[in-house]
Structure formats: structure tokens, C-alpha cells
Motif scaffolding. Structure first.
Motif, PDB file in Angstrom:
ATOM      1  N   VAL A  13       0.866  -1.128  -0.007  1.00 13.18           N
ATOM      2  CA  VAL A  13       0.064  -0.006   0.229  1.00 13.18           C
ATOM      3  C   VAL A  13       0.741   1.214   0.122  1.00 13.18           C
ATOM      4  O   VAL A  13       1.780   1.492   0.735  1.00 13.18           O
ATOM      5  N   THR A  14       0.654   2.230  -0.932  1.00 16.52           N
ATOM      6  CA  THR A  14       1.204   3.402  -0.904  1.00 16.52           C
ATOM      7  C   THR A  14       0.496   4.578  -0.423  1.00 16.52           C
ATOM      8  O   THR A  14      -0.488   4.735  -1.115  1.00 16.52           O
ATOM      9  N   VAL A  15       0.908   5.636   0.525  1.00 15.93           N
ATOM     10  CA  VAL A  15       0.109   6.703   0.993  1.00 15.93           C
ATOM     11  C   VAL A  15       0.672   7.905   0.389  1.00 15.93           C
ATOM     12  O   VAL A  15       2.093   7.950   0.375  1.00 15.93           O
ATOM     13  N   ASP A  16      -0.097   8.820  -0.173  1.00 17.18           N
ATOM     14  CA  ASP A  16       0.208  10.145  -0.423  1.00 17.18           C
ATOM     15  C   ASP A  16       0.294  10.917   0.811  1.00 17.18           C
ATOM     16  O   ASP A  16      -0.595  11.253   1.312  1.00 17.18           O
ATOM     17  N   LEU A  17       1.503  11.146   1.113  1.00 12.98           N
ATOM     18  CA  LEU A  17       1.514  12.180   2.494  1.00 12.98           C
ATOM     19  C   LEU A  17       1.054  13.467   2.414  1.00 12.98           C
ATOM     20  O   LEU A  17       0.807  14.191   3.138  1.00 12.98           O
ATOM     21  N   THR A  18       0.940  13.940   1.160  1.00 18.12           N
ATOM     22  CA  THR A  18       0.784  15.498   0.959  1.00 18.12           C
ATOM     23  C   THR A  18      -0.723  15.876   1.263  1.00 18.12           C
ATOM     24  O   THR A  18      -1.116  16.664   1.640  1.00 18.12           O
ATOM     25  N   VAL A  19      -1.696  14.561   1.114  1.00 14.05           N
ATOM     26  CA  VAL A  19      -2.942  14.611   1.563  1.00 14.05           C
ATOM     27  C   VAL A  19      -3.834  13.516   2.111  1.00 14.05           C
ATOM     28  O   VAL A  19      -4.978  13.437   2.423  1.00 14.05           O
ATOM     29  N   PRO A  55      -9.765  21.917  -4.327  1.00  8.65           N
ATOM     30  CA  PRO A  55      -9.363  21.570  -3.017  1.00  8.65           C
ATOM     31  C   PRO A  55      -8.094  20.589  -3.358  1.00  8.65           C
ATOM     32  O   PRO A  55      -8.137  19.817  -4.588  1.00  8.65           O
ATOM     33  N   ALA A  56      -6.952  20.564  -2.577  1.00  9.56           N
ATOM     34  CA  ALA A  56      -5.858  19.784  -2.903  1.00  9.56           C
ATOM     35  C   ALA A  56      -6.382  18.201  -2.968  1.00  9.56           C
ATOM     36  O   ALA A  56      -5.673  17.428  -3.757  1.00  9.56           O
ATOM     37  N   GLY A  57      -7.518  17.992  -2.166  1.00 14.39           N
ATOM     38  CA  GLY A  57      -8.024  16.367  -2.227  1.00 14.39           C
ATOM     39  C   GLY A  57      -8.437  15.950  -3.593  1.00 14.39           C
ATOM     40  O   GLY A  57      -8.382  14.769  -3.802  1.00 14.39           O
ATOM     41  N   THR A  58      -9.022  16.994  -4.252  1.00 15.99           N
ATOM     42  CA  THR A  58      -9.668  16.696  -5.564  1.00 15.99           C
ATOM     43  C   THR A  58      -8.278  16.900  -6.250  1.00 15.99           C
ATOM     44  O   THR A  58      -8.347  15.875  -7.636  1.00 15.99           O
ATOM     45  N   VAL A  59      -7.361  17.400  -6.555  1.00 18.06           N
ATOM     46  CA  VAL A  59      -6.241  17.783  -7.267  1.00 18.06           C
ATOM     47  C   VAL A  59      -5.621  16.267  -7.156  1.00 18.06           C
ATOM     48  O   VAL A  59      -4.827  15.901  -8.116  1.00 18.06           O
ATOM     49  N   ARG A  60      -5.454  15.636  -6.055  1.00 18.14           N
ATOM     50  CA  ARG A  60      -4.701  14.447  -5.828  1.00 18.14           C
ATOM     51  C   ARG A  60      -5.455  13.257  -5.635  1.00 18.14           C
ATOM     52  O   ARG A  60      -5.308  12.235  -4.778  1.00 18.14           O
ATOM     53  N   LEU A  61      -6.841  13.045  -6.139  1.00 16.49           N
ATOM     54  CA  LEU A  61      -7.716  12.437  -5.878  1.00 16.49           C
ATOM     55  C   LEU A  61      -7.607  10.767  -5.930  1.00 16.49           C
ATOM     56  O   LEU A  61      -7.149  10.577  -7.259  1.00 16.49           O
ATOM     57  N   SER A  62      -7.455   9.928  -5.003  1.00 17.68           N
ATOM     58  CA  SER A  62      -7.007   8.730  -5.370  1.00 17.68           C
ATOM     59  C   SER A  62      -7.165   7.751  -4.044  1.00 17.68           C
ATOM     60  O   SER A  62      -7.560   8.203  -3.274  1.00 17.68           O
ATOM     61  N   GLY A  63      -7.439   6.428  -4.364  1.00 19.25           N
ATOM     62  CA  GLY A  63      -7.585   5.496  -3.603  1.00 19.25           C
ATOM     63  C   GLY A  63      -8.820   5.671  -2.568  1.00 19.25           C
ATOM     64  O   GLY A  63      -9.835   5.581  -2.914  1.00 19.25           O
ATOM     65  N   PRO A  84      -8.100  16.349   6.830  1.00 17.94           N
ATOM     66  CA  PRO A  84      -7.688  14.881   6.582  1.00 17.94           C
ATOM     67  C   PRO A  84      -7.430  14.460   5.102  1.00 17.94           C
ATOM     68  O   PRO A  84      -6.697  13.696   4.851  1.00 17.94           O
ATOM     69  N   ALA A  85      -8.391  15.196   4.349  1.00 20.95           N
ATOM     70  CA  ALA A  85      -8.324  14.532   3.137  1.00 20.95           C
ATOM     71  C   ALA A  85      -7.674  15.614   2.072  1.00 20.95           C
ATOM     72  O   ALA A  85      -7.364  15.562   1.063  1.00 20.95           O
ATOM     73  N   ASN A  86      -7.117  16.840   2.728  1.00 25.59           N
ATOM     74  CA  ASN A  86      -6.470  17.883   2.046  1.00 25.59           C
ATOM     75  C   ASN A  86      -5.407  18.392   2.375  1.00 25.59           C
ATOM     76  O   ASN A  86      -4.609  19.415   1.866  1.00 25.59           O
ATOM     77  N   SER A  87      -4.738  17.899   3.346  1.00 22.17           N
ATOM     78  CA  SER A  87      -3.208  18.496   3.890  1.00 22.17           C
ATOM     79  C   SER A  87      -2.461  17.310   4.336  1.00 22.17           C
ATOM     80  O   SER A  87      -2.749  16.259   4.593  1.00 22.17           O
TER      81      SER A  87
END
Length: 368
Positions: A13-19, A55-63, A84-87
């Protein structure tokens, strides 16, 4: 470090730490690699090519990601689905265990004054990700939801743990035909998931995800009273696999389905966000303020938030998994006990897989 990948035997599992999104999940089983999670098609595009107000969470929308609150942040200022979904999240711990891997992440911001931790556990030869979120301290109350998204090339078939009924909100996701389209009737409800009212006066089968229906729809399924876990099973046809999402209904009493199949014509969706299904288990109404106040779910006896408080911690758990599947039919039943998951097919045949049957326990949750 923008991502962190954790591994156990047969799963990563890979976590995008930016969001804080789960950017990828891979399950290696029976000589195949299954990837149950969706990744938005615009993630790798230059940021300046996307609308600036996203929002950052839409820009990085995944998983999958934690929503706290779910939908509108209209009590404490934050983007859609909350911080929690955007930062960013920090890595608190990431280490091997006797039977797999465990990682702990902490949200850099606080939510309603609470510290938020994400705990991910992988077990060797288990095709599942075990997640827990913990809110420590804070004040007031918070609505929450997981937001796992999968994607299909040729649709799929769905099955669920027992539900009391399905209901749509007052307004559709895309009421303006110049921007998009929805098919379901808003508001409406049905106790038969195979016959949900449509805007055109007919019915639609919520258990059949069809690629020929261009639409953006949202419907909430309310869990019935039963002794087992809450579960959603999606048999993806082209992918020849089974995506499984599980919860404890006492913690997360609703499952919200987001059908996103080319139903939005504006950027960044632009008609290309197709075959996506969000399976969003939560304790929430639509929006933070609505979740804390009077709402239709509360009138049905369904809790829509967790109470926070100094010296108190609130936790809830969730599971995502994938298995190979031929035939394209979702199981008739899913049960968990004694370290196994038992899947019963429509023809009565049974399949057993390794599963931590003690994981989905009741957390220390105070309903609101």
C-alpha cells in the motif's frame, strides 16, 4: 518524502503524504496482481492546467482517504471533506511486525481540536488492508467517512450486507444539464436495491454498474440490524476480480455510493472520469452542520457524528481487500470468524480466505 509504501507478503500500500490518500494498493495472489483502487486521470497533469479553486484532495484524488467532516466543512473552516483529505500527514512509525507491517501517520492539522492518527496494518498472505483512525481530545463532534474508490473498464456487479433501505438526498449531484447529468430521482428511497426510482419515472438496479449510463449519482444505504460485519462486494467484470470493503456497522452505520461515470462535463472531470465507484462507509449526514443538527438519518435512528472531548479518544476501523474472481458475480454472503472470511457464491459454493476476524470490533465511540 511525498509517499510511503508499506509491504507484507502478497500486499503493498502506498500513501500520498501530501493529502493522506491511499495512492495505490497491490495484492499478489494466485499468480496475479490486483489493483482495486482508483487514481484520478489528472493527477500527473501540471497543476496550472487544472482549475485553480480545486481543493488539494481533488487535485490528488486517489484510492481512499478519511473525510472529517464528510462533504461540507461548515462548522470549522476547511476544504471539502475536511483537512484529513486535503493536507499533509507525518509518518509517526513504520515497522515490520511478526506477521506483516504496521504504520502510523498523524495529521499535521487538528480537527475540532483533536489529534488525528491513521493506523495501517498489513498481514502476510492476507489480501486486505486493515485501517484504524483515532481522534484524541478535541471538543464538539465530528462526522466521518472513508472514501474508497475503485474503477472498472466494463462495469460490475454489487452485493451488500443487509440494508434497511437506500435513499437519495434532496438535490442531485449535477442538476444543471449544461454541466452534467444524474439518473436517479432526488429525493427518493427504496427498500429494494434492484429497483431504485429514476428521474425519468422508471427504476434502476443499484447492484448493476453499467458503463453505458453516463451519470453522476449519490445514494445512501442504511445498514439493517444483523450480527455480522457491514460489507460491500464488487465483482469487476473486465478486471476479473472481487473488491471487498468492510466495516463495523455500530461505528459506520451508512454506506454511500458515488457513481461517477462520465457524468461531469467540466474540468477536471471533463467526461473522462468513467467507471468509478466510491464505496463510502460513514457516520455522517451531508455536511458537518447537518450531521450535528437535526437530519433525516437521525430521525431514522442513525447516528451521524462522534462526540469528541478532552481525555477521550474515538476510534473506528475499516477494511479494503481484493481477490481473483471468474464469472463476474458478487457473493451472496460474506461472513467472518476464526481468522477466516467465508464467501458464499450464488450457487452455494464456499470460498475461505485469511482474514483478521477480530479486527472489526466496536471502538470507544460516543454517538451524536
Amino acid at each position: 518524502m511525498e509517499t510511503l509504501t508499506i509491504n507484507a507478503k502478497g500486499i503493498s500500500v502506498t500513501v500520498d503524504l501530501t493529502v493522506g490518500h491511499l495512492a495505490d494498493m497491490a495484492v499478489d495472489v494466485d499468480g496475479r496482481q490486483l489493483r482495486p483502487l482508483h487514481r484520478a486521470p489528472w493527477i500527473d497533469e501540471p497543476r496550472e492546467t487544472l482549475p485553480q479553486d480545486l481543493p488539494a484532495g481533488t487535485v490528488r484524488l486517489s484510492g481512499d482517504f478519511l473525510c472529517a467532516p464528510f462533504s461540507r466543512s461548515d462548522v470549522e473552516e476547511a476544504p471539502l471533506h475536511g483537512w484529513p483529505a486535503n493536507s499533509p500527514w507525518d509518518v509517526v512509525a513504520s515497522e515490520a511486525t511478526v506477521d506483516g507491517w504496521r504504520a502510523v501517520f498523524r495529521l499535521q492539522r487538528k480537527v475540532m481540536g483533536a489529534t488525528v492518527d491513521k493506523i495501517l496494518t498489513l498481514r502476510d498472505d492476507h489480501p486486505f488492508l486493515y485501517q484504524e483512525h483515532v481522534f484524541s481530545g478535541g471538543s464538539g463532534a465530528i462526522s466521518v467517512a472513508h472514501h474508497p474508490m475503485t474503477v472498472m473498464k466494463d462495469g460490475g456487479r454489487l452485493a451488500f450486507s443487509p440494508k434497511r433501505f437506500a435513499a437519495t438526498p434532496d438535490d442531485s449531484l449535477e442538476p444543471d444539464p449544461a454541466r452534467g447529468r444524474s439518473l436517479l430521482a432526488y429525493p427518493s428511497r427504496s427498500t429494494d436495491l434492484t429497483r431504485f426510482p429514476t428521474a425519468g419515472g422508471g427504476t434502476l438496479d443499484l447492484t448493476d454498474y453499467r458503463m453505458d449510463q453516463s451519470r453522476e449519482d449519490f445514494v445512501t444505504l442504511v445498514e439493517a440490524d444483523h450480527d455480522g460485519p457491514g460489507w460491500t462486494a464488487l465483482a469487476r467484470k473486465a478486471e476479473a476480480d472481487l473488491v471487498l470493503v468492510l466495516k463495523n456497522p455500530a461505528e459506520l452505520p451508512v454506506t454511500m455510493l458515488w457513481v461517477s461515470n462520465g457524468g461531469r462535463d467540466y474540468a477536471p472531470w471533463s467526461g473522462r472520469h468513467r467507471g468509478v465507484l466510491g464505496i463510502e462507509d460513514g457516520r455522517t449526514a451531508l455536511g458537518h452542520a447537518a450531521s450535528l443538527g437535526d437530519n433525516w438519518l437521525k430521525r431514522e435512528g442513525v447516528a451521524t457524528a462522534f462526540a469528541l472531548g478532552e481525555g477521550r479518544s474515538v476510534s473506528f476501523r475499516h477494511v479494503i481487500g481484493a481477490l481473483p474472481l471468474s464469472g463476474g458475480e458478487a457473493p451472496r454472503d460474506v461472513a467472518t470468524a476464526q481468522g477466516r472470511m467465508r464467501l458464499t457464491a450464488a450457487d452455494g459454493s464456499v470460498r475461505n480466505v485469511a482474514f483478521d476476524s477480530d479486527f472489526l470490533r466496536i471502538g470507544q465511540a460516543v454517538p451524536v
